[in-house]
Motif scaffolding. Structure first.
Motif, PDB file in Angstrom:
ATOM      1  N   HIS A  74     -35.223   6.628   8.085  1.00 13.52           N
ATOM      2  CA  HIS A  74     -36.523   6.181   8.960  1.00 13.52           C
ATOM      3  C   HIS A  74     -35.969   5.014   9.448  1.00 13.52           C
ATOM      4  O   HIS A  74     -35.087   4.093   8.580  1.00 13.52           O
ATOM      5  N   LEU A  75     -35.320   4.311  11.024  1.00 14.41           N
ATOM      6  CA  LEU A  75     -34.952   3.515  11.230  1.00 14.41           C
ATOM      7  C   LEU A  75     -36.576   2.401  11.301  1.00 14.41           C
ATOM      8  O   LEU A  75     -36.590   2.208  11.828  1.00 14.41           O
ATOM      9  N   TRP A  76     -35.600   1.158  10.919  1.00 15.66           N
ATOM     10  CA  TRP A  76     -36.206  -0.271  10.627  1.00 15.66           C
ATOM     11  C   TRP A  76     -35.696  -1.564  11.973  1.00 15.66           C
ATOM     12  O   TRP A  76     -33.771  -1.390  11.171  1.00 15.66           O
ATOM     13  N   VAL A  79     -32.197   1.633   1.558  1.00 15.62           N
ATOM     14  CA  VAL A  79     -31.539   1.487   2.507  1.00 15.62           C
ATOM     15  C   VAL A  79     -30.577   1.821   2.197  1.00 15.62           C
ATOM     16  O   VAL A  79     -29.690   1.917   1.042  1.00 15.62           O
ATOM     17  N   VAL A  80     -30.000   2.753   3.078  1.00 19.51           N
ATOM     18  CA  VAL A  80     -29.501   3.692   3.173  1.00 19.51           C
ATOM     19  C   VAL A  80     -28.056   2.863   3.955  1.00 19.51           C
ATOM     20  O   VAL A  80     -26.740   2.996   3.891  1.00 19.51           O
ATOM     21  N   THR A  81     -28.384   2.011   5.629  1.00 13.27           N
ATOM     22  CA  THR A  81     -27.710   1.351   6.028  1.00 13.27           C
ATOM     23  C   THR A  81     -27.563   0.153   6.584  1.00 13.27           C
ATOM     24  O   THR A  81     -29.139  -0.019   6.646  1.00 13.27           O
ATOM     25  N   SER A  82     -27.295  -0.601   6.139  1.00  9.28           N
ATOM     26  CA  SER A  82     -27.593  -1.917   7.139  1.00  9.28           C
ATOM     27  C   SER A  82     -26.821  -3.514   8.148  1.00  9.28           C
ATOM     28  O   SER A  82     -25.550  -3.590   7.371  1.00  9.28           O
ATOM     29  N   LYS A  88     -30.698  -4.201  12.216  1.00 10.89           N
ATOM     30  CA  LYS A  88     -30.305  -2.187  11.995  1.00 10.89           C
ATOM     31  C   LYS A  88     -30.936  -2.061  10.336  1.00 10.89           C
ATOM     32  O   LYS A  88     -29.680  -2.043  10.209  1.00 10.89           O
ATOM     33  N   THR A  89     -31.485  -0.884  10.034  1.00 13.57           N
ATOM     34  CA  THR A  89     -31.144  -0.645   9.076  1.00 13.57           C
ATOM     35  C   THR A  89     -31.793   0.640   8.738  1.00 13.57           C
ATOM     36  O   THR A  89     -33.185   0.885   9.392  1.00 13.57           O
ATOM     37  N   LEU A 124     -28.269  -6.453   5.332  1.00 16.04           N
ATOM     38  CA  LEU A 124     -29.038  -5.267   3.301  1.00 16.04           C
ATOM     39  C   LEU A 124     -27.862  -4.759   2.701  1.00 16.04           C
ATOM     40  O   LEU A 124     -27.307  -3.529   3.395  1.00 16.04           O
ATOM     41  N   ALA A 125     -28.429  -5.257   1.826  1.00 26.52           N
ATOM     42  CA  ALA A 125     -27.240  -4.436   1.212  1.00 26.52           C
ATOM     43  C   ALA A 125     -27.452  -2.560   0.781  1.00 26.52           C
ATOM     44  O   ALA A 125     -28.603  -2.562   0.240  1.00 26.52           O
TER      45      ALA A 125
END
Length: 75
Positions: free
Chosen positions: A57-59, A25-28, A37-38, A8-9
């Motif tokens: 939060h890690l998703w 989203v911070v990082t993906s 892993k986002t 995800l952007a």
């Protein structure tokens, strides 16, 4: 063709399924197993759920399983 996930952007807004709890989203990235892993940063406070604005939060979305978050229509 097999299903695949894509990252995800950064800045994409997502919501928890069945809620209006919004995060950004911070990082993906895609793991070597093909899972997404986002890292999300909450944009709302939901004290009853232990969610604080700005908290990260890690998703992990596992390929082939129903996601816990969805991209919002505003994107």
């Amino acid at each position: 063709m097999a299903a695949t996930l894509t990252p995800l952007a950064t800045g994409t807004k997502v919501c928890g399924i069945g809620t209006d709890w919004e995060a950004e989203v911070v990082t993906s990235e895609i793991t070597e197993r093909g899972h997404r892993k986002t890292v999300l940063a909450w944009t709302v406070d939901v004290p009853a759920a232990g969610i604080r604005k700005g908290e990260q939060h890690l998703w992990v979305q596992i390929l082939g399983r129903t996601p816990r978050f969805v991209v919002t229509a505003a994107n």
